[in-house]
Motif scaffolding. Structure first.
Motif, short mmCIF file in Angstrom:
data_model
loop_
_atom_site.label_atom_id
_atom_site.label_comp_id
_atom_site.label_asym_id
_atom_site.label_seq_id
_atom_site.Cartn_x
_atom_site.Cartn_y
_atom_site.Cartn_z
N SER A 448 0.73 -1.16 0.06
CA SER A 448 -0.15 0.03 -0.07
C SER A 448 0.71 1.13 0.04
O SER A 448 1.91 1.21 0.51
N ASN A 449 0.23 2.40 -0.41
CA ASN A 449 1.12 3.67 -0.33
C ASN A 449 1.71 3.78 0.86
O ASN A 449 2.66 4.47 1.21
N ALA A 450 0.74 3.58 1.94
CA ALA A 450 0.81 3.96 3.37
C ALA A 450 2.30 3.26 3.79
O ALA A 450 3.14 3.77 4.46
N ASP A 451 2.33 1.95 3.44
CA ASP A 451 3.41 1.02 3.61
C ASP A 451 4.80 1.47 3.09
O ASP A 451 5.79 1.54 3.71
N LEU A 452 4.58 1.82 1.62
CA LEU A 452 5.68 2.39 0.93
C LEU A 452 6.21 3.49 1.49
O LEU A 452 7.42 3.83 1.66
N ARG A 453 5.26 4.58 2.05
CA ARG A 453 5.75 5.89 2.70
C ARG A 453 6.51 5.46 4.09
O ARG A 453 7.63 6.20 4.58
N ARG A 454 6.03 4.44 4.76
CA ARG A 454 6.66 4.18 6.02
C ARG A 454 7.96 3.68 5.81
O ARG A 454 8.95 4.09 6.50
N LEU A 455 8.14 2.89 4.67
CA LEU A 455 9.53 2.42 4.27
C LEU A 455 10.47 3.40 3.88
O LEU A 455 11.72 3.10 3.84
N MET A 456 9.88 4.50 3.36
CA MET A 456 10.82 5.45 2.90
C MET A 456 11.31 6.51 4.02
O MET A 456 12.36 7.10 3.83
N LYS A 457 11.03 6.24 5.31
CA LYS A 457 11.30 6.92 6.45
C LYS A 457 12.41 6.09 7.16
O LYS A 457 12.02 5.05 7.61
N ARG A 458 13.75 6.55 7.38
CA ARG A 458 14.79 5.77 8.05
C ARG A 458 14.27 5.82 9.77
O ARG A 458 13.86 6.72 10.13
N GLY A 459 14.05 4.73 10.10
CA GLY A 459 13.82 4.43 11.61
C GLY A 459 14.68 3.28 12.15
O GLY A 459 15.83 3.16 11.50
N ASN A 460 14.03 2.66 13.18
CA ASN A 460 14.85 1.52 13.66
C ASN A 460 14.82 0.38 12.55
O ASN A 460 14.29 -0.13 12.15
N PRO A 461 15.99 -0.29 12.31
CA PRO A 461 16.25 -1.39 11.43
C PRO A 461 15.39 -2.58 11.67
O PRO A 461 14.88 -3.30 10.97
N GLU A 462 15.28 -2.82 12.93
CA GLU A 462 14.48 -3.96 13.30
C GLU A 462 13.14 -3.78 12.88
O GLU A 462 12.24 -4.87 12.53
N GLU A 463 12.73 -2.53 13.24
CA GLU A 463 11.27 -2.29 12.85
C GLU A 463 10.98 -2.24 11.32
O GLU A 463 9.93 -2.74 10.89
N VAL A 464 11.93 -1.79 10.75
CA VAL A 464 11.87 -1.88 9.15
C VAL A 464 11.55 -3.19 8.65
O VAL A 464 10.70 -3.46 7.92
N ALA A 465 12.49 -4.09 9.33
CA ALA A 465 12.45 -5.52 8.85
C ALA A 465 11.08 -6.16 9.27
O ALA A 465 10.46 -6.78 8.54
N ASP A 466 10.53 -5.69 10.57
CA ASP A 466 9.29 -6.31 10.83
C ASP A 466 8.08 -5.85 9.86
O ASP A 466 7.25 -6.41 9.74
N LEU A 467 8.23 -4.54 9.44
CA LEU A 467 7.20 -4.12 8.54
C LEU A 467 7.41 -4.84 7.19
O LEU A 467 6.10 -5.24 6.75
N VAL A 468 8.47 -4.99 6.78
CA VAL A 468 8.59 -5.80 5.58
C VAL A 468 7.81 -7.29 5.75
O VAL A 468 7.29 -7.63 4.69
N MET A 469 8.15 -7.76 6.86
CA MET A 469 7.49 -9.07 7.04
C MET A 469 5.93 -9.30 7.06
O MET A 469 5.41 -9.90 6.65
N LYS A 470 5.53 -8.18 7.74
CA LYS A 470 4.06 -8.01 7.83
C LYS A 470 3.58 -7.79 6.36
O LYS A 470 2.54 -8.36 6.21
N ILE A 471 4.27 -7.10 5.57
CA ILE A 471 3.71 -6.84 4.12
C ILE A 471 3.56 -8.14 3.56
O ILE A 471 2.69 -8.55 2.70
N ILE A 472 4.74 -9.14 3.79
CA ILE A 472 4.84 -10.30 3.00
C ILE A 472 3.79 -11.22 3.59
O ILE A 472 2.96 -11.98 2.80
N SER A 473 3.35 -11.12 4.95
CA SER A 473 2.39 -12.19 5.47
C SER A 473 1.16 -11.64 4.90
O SER A 473 0.45 -12.46 4.72
#
Length: 480
Positions: A448-473
């Protein structure tokens, strides 16, 4: 749960776990344009004064010809003339050649399966004689077990009653192996009528060994259609017989998956391939070790390691081209997960395709690189783009190779997840995809656009990886 849904859930899982095999019957060959048994032996029947439509035991018809001709020469000549010419490989076998199968069984003489493997340069060892079973296949090669012989060795094929009655004497080694595969693997039967006496013999052995809980297998079958019969009464009678036959196969653990047309078999196998691919995640990307902002480099490495670790823990297979910095970091995290979970099955779960690097002063083999990218895209249901930059003339530029990987994945219809905060090609792809309001952009599956925008913001690497896994799931839930 209906049988089709059960098949689409269970058989891909068996393939992923390297616990699946397949049996290709005559129906697949006739679908490619080869004659049916009755058509094949029609001339033989005419010579004997017998109509093939009136003969139920076609092996006996071949045997009569052998007796009258004092040998198999006439029968083998008919088979050579009709089976030897190459026919177009059907789509179903093209899919079979791409599936992670190690063992393929067939009663067919033709070379359709071999040619399907040759078309994609996948190694295959064809075994058509019992003595050949003792020869170990080449490492990495699938094994094609042609239990009735092959067109390339006409004198050794199973065709007449004598061949069937003496099967355990001349080819008996095939039977315990088929029994072992039907005991330990989930077997998919395609295009098989289950009238072959050798197959029925093995089914009876399975029945004896497992009287109450036989191993589960699947058979894709086209039931009788009204258009196949001249009268409604004839169709209804045949349909009732089919229903009882299908129910009876459950005694052997065989679940019948019905299709209304042979083209539907292609669609089912493509869906199986897609579900297998959904278990594989390709992490594409690269990043120079020096020359760019150190904090960005450290962030990208941390994201890659965290993502590799989570993919390993979640049971996914990792596809990787071992791109500079990103590849080793992802694989390192993946290794950590396999060690911690006790799933040290690298052969099945890690698909690495390092790109051969040219000697200094020489050009790389672009066609070889393109083939590797195409293969990784083909086997992956999800592609995560992480970074994607290299050093130009002392300035960072986007990596051409990662651009090409993005295009290869887009052409395959994979789910594309660009982690825009990692810069490079990932950022450029994210900006391209974020403008679309749907889950697809020019045919490309995307978050989704919301997820794409969240992934464009640099944050905690662990949280970025968690979001990617949620998208895949979430994507896997929608697709299934």
């Amino acid at each position: 749960m209906n049988t089709r849904r059960r098949f689409l859930e269970e058989y891909p899982k068996a393939l992923i776990d390297d616990q699946a095999a397949i049996f290709i019957g005559a129906g697949v060959s006739t679908g490619a344009g080869y004659p049916t048994w009755r058509q094949l032996l029609q001339d033989i029947g005419d010579e004997l004064g017998v109509a093939t439509d009136d003969v139920h035991d076609l092996a006996a018809l071949a045997q009569w010809s052998v007796r009258k001709s004092s040998g198999k020469t006439r029968v083998l000549g008919v088979i050579r003339d009709h089976i030897k010419p190459d026919r177009k490989v059907p789509p179903a076998l093209e899919v079979v050649a791409r599936l992670p199968l190690r063992n393929i069984w067939t009663t067919n003489y033709d070379r359709l399966i071999e040619r399907a493997f040759e078309a994609i340069n996948r190694p295959l060892e064809a075994v058509s004689g019992a003595d050949d079973l003792s020869i170990r296949p080449r490492p990495g090669a699938a094994r094609l077990l042609k239990m009735h012989g092959t067109i390339d060795r006409l004198n050794d094929i199973v065709i007449a009653t004598d061949d069937y009655e003496l099967y355990r004497v001349n080819r008996g080694a095939f039977l315990p192996l088929l029994q072992a595969h039907m005991t330990s693997f989930s077997m998919l039967f395609v295009g098989l009528s289950f009238t072959d006496p050798n197959v029925r013999h093995v089914l009876s052995l399975i029945r004896e060994a497992f009287t109450t809980t036989p191993p589960e297998h699947f058979a894709i079958v086209r039931p009788p259609q009204r258009k196949d019969f001249k009268t409604k009464k004839e169709f209804e009678a045949r349909h009732i017989q089919h229903k009882h036959w299908a129910e009876d196969l459950l005694r052997y653990g065989l679940h019948v998956v019905e299709v209304s047309s042979y083209g539907e078999i292609d669609e089912l196998l493509l869906e199986v391939e897609r579900r297998v691919a959904n278990n594989r995640v390709w992490v594409s990307g690269s990043w120079p070790v020096t020359g760019l902002h150190q904090d960005q480099t450290e962030f990208n490495i941390a994201v890659a390691r965290a993502l590799g670790y989570r993919l390993g823990v979640a049971g996914f297979a990792l596809v990787n081209g071992s791109g500079l910095t990103i590849g080793p970091a992802t694989i390192s995290g993946f290794f950590d997960a396999l060690q911690e979970t006790g799933s040290w099955d690298l052969e099945r779960r890690l698909l690495v395709r390092p790109f051969p690097q040219p000697l200094e002063g020489r050009e790389p083999n672009r066609s070889q690189w393109a083939a590797l990218r195409s293969e990784m895209a083909r086997v992956s249901g999800t592609v995560v783009i992480l970074g994607g930059a290299k050093l130009g003339d002392e300035t960072p530029i986007k990596a051409d190779g990662v651009w090409e990987e993005w295009r290869a994945a887009a052409e395959r219809g994979s789910l594309i997840i660009p982690i825009g905060s990692t810069g490079g090609v990932a950022e450029a792809v994210a900006l391209q995809l974020v403008g679309s309001g749907s889950r697809q952009h020019l045919g490309v599956r995307k978050p989704s656009n919301a997820d794409l925008r969240r992934l464009m913001k640099r944050g905690n690497p662990e949280e970025v990886a968690d979001l990617v896994m949620k998208i895949i799931s979430r994507s896997a839930t929608v697709q299934s």
